[in-house]
Design an enzyme around this catalytic site. Structure first.
Site, PDB file in Angstrom:
ATOM      1  N   ASN A   1       0.911  -1.248  -0.073  1.00  0.00           N
ATOM      2  CA  ASN A   1       0.122   0.027   0.077  1.00  0.00           C
ATOM      3  C   ASN A   1       0.856   1.314   0.118  1.00  0.00           C
ATOM      4  OD1 ASN A   1       0.998  -0.023   2.505  1.00  0.00           O
ATOM      5  ND2 ASN A   1      -1.023  -0.672   3.561  1.00  0.00           N
TER       6      ASN A   1
ATOM      7  N   ARG B   1       3.184   7.033  11.660  1.00  0.00           N
ATOM      8  CA  ARG B   1       2.683   6.106  12.845  1.00  0.00           C
ATOM      9  C   ARG B   1       2.579   7.459  13.760  1.00  0.00           C
ATOM     10  NH1 ARG B   1       1.552   2.496  10.422  1.00  0.00           N
ATOM     11  NH2 ARG B   1       1.779   0.587  10.578  1.00  0.00           N
TER      12      ARG B   1
ATOM     13  N   GLN C   1      -4.675   3.144  18.644  1.00  0.00           N
ATOM     14  CA  GLN C   1      -5.737   3.000  17.661  1.00  0.00           C
ATOM     15  C   GLN C   1      -6.404   1.747  18.114  1.00  0.00           C
ATOM     16  OE1 GLN C   1      -3.151   4.613  13.905  1.00  0.00           O
ATOM     17  NE2 GLN C   1      -4.249   2.876  13.613  1.00  0.00           N
TER      18      GLN C   1
ATOM     19  N   HIS D   1      -6.692   6.069  10.110  1.00  0.00           N
ATOM     20  CA  HIS D   1      -5.657   5.273   9.356  1.00  0.00           C
ATOM     21  C   HIS D   1      -6.345   4.332   8.324  1.00  0.00           C
ATOM     22  CE1 HIS D   1      -2.022   2.749  10.615  1.00  0.00           C
ATOM     23  NE2 HIS D   1      -2.011   2.996   9.408  1.00  0.00           N
TER      24      HIS D   1
HETATM   25  N1  LIG Z   1      -0.699   4.949   7.205  1.00  0.00           N
HETATM   26  C1  LIG Z   1      -0.728   3.750   6.612  1.00  0.00           C
HETATM   27  O1  LIG Z   1      -1.734   3.169   6.178  1.00  0.00           O
HETATM   28  C2  LIG Z   1       0.842   3.276   6.376  1.00  0.00           C
HETATM   29  C3  LIG Z   1       0.714   2.039   5.448  1.00  0.00           C
HETATM   30  C4  LIG Z   1       2.230   1.855   4.835  1.00  0.00           C
HETATM   31  C5  LIG Z   1       3.197   2.234   5.897  1.00  0.00           C
HETATM   32  N2  LIG Z   1       3.181   3.226   6.938  1.00  0.00           N
HETATM   33  C6  LIG Z   1       3.990   3.547   7.808  1.00  0.00           C
HETATM   34  O2  LIG Z   1       5.030   4.194   6.870  1.00  0.00           O
HETATM   35  C7  LIG Z   1       6.126   3.860   7.195  1.00  0.00           C
HETATM   36  C8  LIG Z   1       7.375   3.942   6.070  1.00  0.00           C
HETATM   37  O3  LIG Z   1       6.856   2.798   5.410  1.00  0.00           O
HETATM   38  P1  LIG Z   1       7.720   2.483   3.827  1.00  0.00           P
HETATM   39  O4  LIG Z   1       7.084   1.554   3.239  1.00  0.00           O
HETATM   40  O5  LIG Z   1       8.070   3.661   2.983  1.00  0.00           O
HETATM   41  O6  LIG Z   1       9.160   2.010   4.557  1.00  0.00           O
HETATM   42  P2  LIG Z   1      10.390   1.826   4.199  1.00  0.00           P
HETATM   43  O7  LIG Z   1      11.212   0.875   5.092  1.00  0.00           O
HETATM   44  O8  LIG Z   1      10.480   1.502   2.959  1.00  0.00           O
HETATM   45  O9  LIG Z   1      11.032   3.351   4.464  1.00  0.00           O
HETATM   46  C9  LIG Z   1      11.332   3.736   5.487  1.00  0.00           C
HETATM   47  C10 LIG Z   1      12.317   4.581   5.305  1.00  0.00           C
HETATM   48  O10 LIG Z   1      12.779   5.240   6.862  1.00  0.00           O
HETATM   49  C11 LIG Z   1      14.154   5.429   7.075  1.00  0.00           C
HETATM   50  N3  LIG Z   1      14.421   5.466   8.451  1.00  0.00           N
HETATM   51  C12 LIG Z   1      14.145   4.606   9.506  1.00  0.00           C
HETATM   52  N4  LIG Z   1      14.816   5.375  10.509  1.00  0.00           N
HETATM   53  C13 LIG Z   1      15.232   6.434  10.261  1.00  0.00           C
HETATM   54  C14 LIG Z   1      15.834   7.346  11.432  1.00  0.00           C
HETATM   55  N5  LIG Z   1      15.805   7.375  12.276  1.00  0.00           N
HETATM   56  N6  LIG Z   1      16.288   8.676  10.536  1.00  0.00           N
HETATM   57  C15 LIG Z   1      15.951   8.662   9.070  1.00  0.00           C
HETATM   58  N7  LIG Z   1      15.290   7.970   8.443  1.00  0.00           N
HETATM   59  C16 LIG Z   1      15.001   6.759   8.968  1.00  0.00           C
HETATM   60  C17 LIG Z   1      14.808   3.946   6.641  1.00  0.00           C
HETATM   61  O11 LIG Z   1      16.096   4.147   6.046  1.00  0.00           O
HETATM   62  C18 LIG Z   1      13.914   3.753   5.348  1.00  0.00           C
HETATM   63  O12 LIG Z   1      14.428   4.247   4.208  1.00  0.00           O
HETATM   64  C19 LIG Z   1       6.165   2.270   7.715  1.00  0.00           C
HETATM   65  O13 LIG Z   1       7.283   2.013   8.558  1.00  0.00           O
HETATM   66  C20 LIG Z   1       4.938   2.649   8.320  1.00  0.00           C
HETATM   67  O14 LIG Z   1       5.080   2.749   9.694  1.00  0.00           O
HETATM   68  C21 LIG Z   1       1.696   3.579   7.085  1.00  0.00           C
END
Ligand SMILES: NC(=O)c1ccc[n+]([C@@H]2O[C@H](COP(=O)([O-])OP(=O)(O)OC[C@H]3O[C@@H](n4cnc5c(N)ncnc54)[C@H](O)[C@@H]3O)[C@@H](O)[C@H]2O)c1
Length: 386
Positions: free
Chosen positions: A147, A285, A314, A333
């Protein structure tokens, strides 16, 4: 035979849908970055139908019951006397969606003596105590990418809704008004603004790519630097850390996982480093932002707007302050739960279950914890409490 406990959000208050706005949903060939789509051997649902609510059963009932497994679906997940609390004690597999998360705390994992596999039907496994899963050698998997674009589109919508003051303008119309000055006195063009993402992974990068045509200046910070060609293609400004990023931008979109490094990183101090009139978008989050710091900054006017799709906890209680704070654009969400996304993550869960029951390895992209350590996507993006 296994007990599979699946926690899903409640059916619509108007009952499970008998029909949908569209007959079919577009099929996409693959994800950006080349990862292939989920490829289960078969699916027992029609893509575009509501799968993530209790009656949708994530489309798994036929498959699991044919194999003789005990498949239990519930939305009742909170508290000691919840059905989830009772049924998890002897469940081998637990499935839930981040939107309606089955919080698997250290205490609950200790009680779930037979638990071997936890699947996040979506992306983001912070509702599971990863340290406890590592300790108990429980496999944690999620449907990476399923997603990402759904969320990226929602984040772009939220950015535009805030900057153009869409929500209160719509509200005036619904209430019978024609209040031009009231609407436009908080409305700007996005063009020419500085927009940055905290986290430039699948979602963060997809947002940057979607914003490029808006003629904005794009910025990012991430633990891993993007390639020189990506930075050139999108004319990106890289920042070593979030402190440098927030000083340079008008709009911040948060796209990193919730883990010890990012827990409440957006607090009073950091918000004060932001330019007056910054817009904050959080589809990652809720707990990455300190609840009261956001409310106070909106009330003082230091933040011009906050739009988030994620809360803590949530579902958010009815009196959660983010429901009533000024200049917000909150949703519950839903960004990663479009019917299009549900079809993908339900297929991904089916693929993971097929691998599990047929003793085939789960693809690395989907792994968060395996064999007592962070693995796959989890090893790339997460850290665990030391
Ligand atoms: N609202 C929703 O329905 C929904 C859906 C999917 C994902 N999400 C959230 O979005 C987040 C990201 O999803 P994604 O698919 O892009 O994940 P991803 O793993 O592809 O990207 C996350 C990025 O964050 C970076 N990161 C982590 N800790 C960090 C820090 N301390 N400083 C700088 N960069 C940091 C990582 O290096 C990575 O590149 C997920 O973890 C999830 O919590 C929410």
């Amino acid at each position: 035979m296994a007990k599979v406990l699946c926690v899903l959000f409640e059916d619509p208050i108007t009952g499970y849908p008998k029909n949908y706005p569209k007959e079919d949903i577009p099929t996409i060939q693959n994800y950006a970055g080349g990862q292939t789509l989920p490829n289960p051997k078969s699916i027992d649902f029609k893509p575009g139908h509501l799968l993530g609510s209790v009656s949708g059963e994530l489309g798994l009932k036929t498959y699991l019951e044919k194999l003789g497994h005990n498949f239990i679906v519930t939305a009742d997940k909170e508290g000691e006397d919840s059905l989830f609390e009772r049924e998890m004690l002897d469940a081998e597999i637990i499935i839930s969606q981040p939107f309606w998360p089955a919080y698997l705390t250290e205490e609950r994992i200790a009680k779930a003596k037979k638990l071997k596999l936890v699947i996040t039907a979506g992306i983001g496994s912070d509702h599971i105590d990863l340290n406890a899963a590592i300790e108990k050698k429980i496999t944690v998997a999620e449907v990476t990418n399923s997603n990402s674009i759904s969320v990226a589109e929602h984040a772009v919508m939220m950015i535009l809704s805030l900057v153009r003051n869409y929500i209160s303008s719509y509200d005036y119309v619904v209430k019978g008004g024609w209040n031009i000055a009231d609407c436009v006195s908080r409305a700007y063009d996005l063009e020419g603004m500085n927009v940055g993402t905290f986290g430039a992974g699948r979602i963060g990068l997809a947002i940057l790519k979607r914003l490029k045509p808006f003629d904005v200046r794009l910025h990012y910070t991430d633990k891993y630097r993007l390639s020189a060609e990506t930075e050139k293609e999108l004319n990106l400004t890289y920042h070593e850390n979030i402190e440098s990023l927030v000083k340079s931008i008008d709009v911040l979109t948060i796209n990193c996982p919730l883990h010890p490094e990012t827990d409440e990183i957006i607090n009073e101090q950091l918000i004060q480093k932001m330019r007056k009139g910054t817009y904050l978008i959080n589809t990652a989050r809720g707990k990455i932002c300190n609840t009261d710091a956001v409310v106070n900054a909106l009330q003082s006017g230091h933040l011009a707007g906050y739009a988030g799709d994620v809360w803590y906890p949530q579902p958010a209680p009815r009196n959660h302050p983010w429901r009533t704070m000024p200049h917000h654009g909150m949703t519950s969400h839903i960004s990663g739960a479009t019917l299009s996304a549900q079809a993908r993550y339900a297929s991904g869960v089916k693929e993971i279950l097929e691998c599990w029951f047929e003793n085939r390895s789960i693809r690395t992209d989907y792994l968060i914890v395996q064999n007592g350590q962070l693995a796959g996507a989890g090893a790339h993006a997460y850290t665990t409490k030391n």
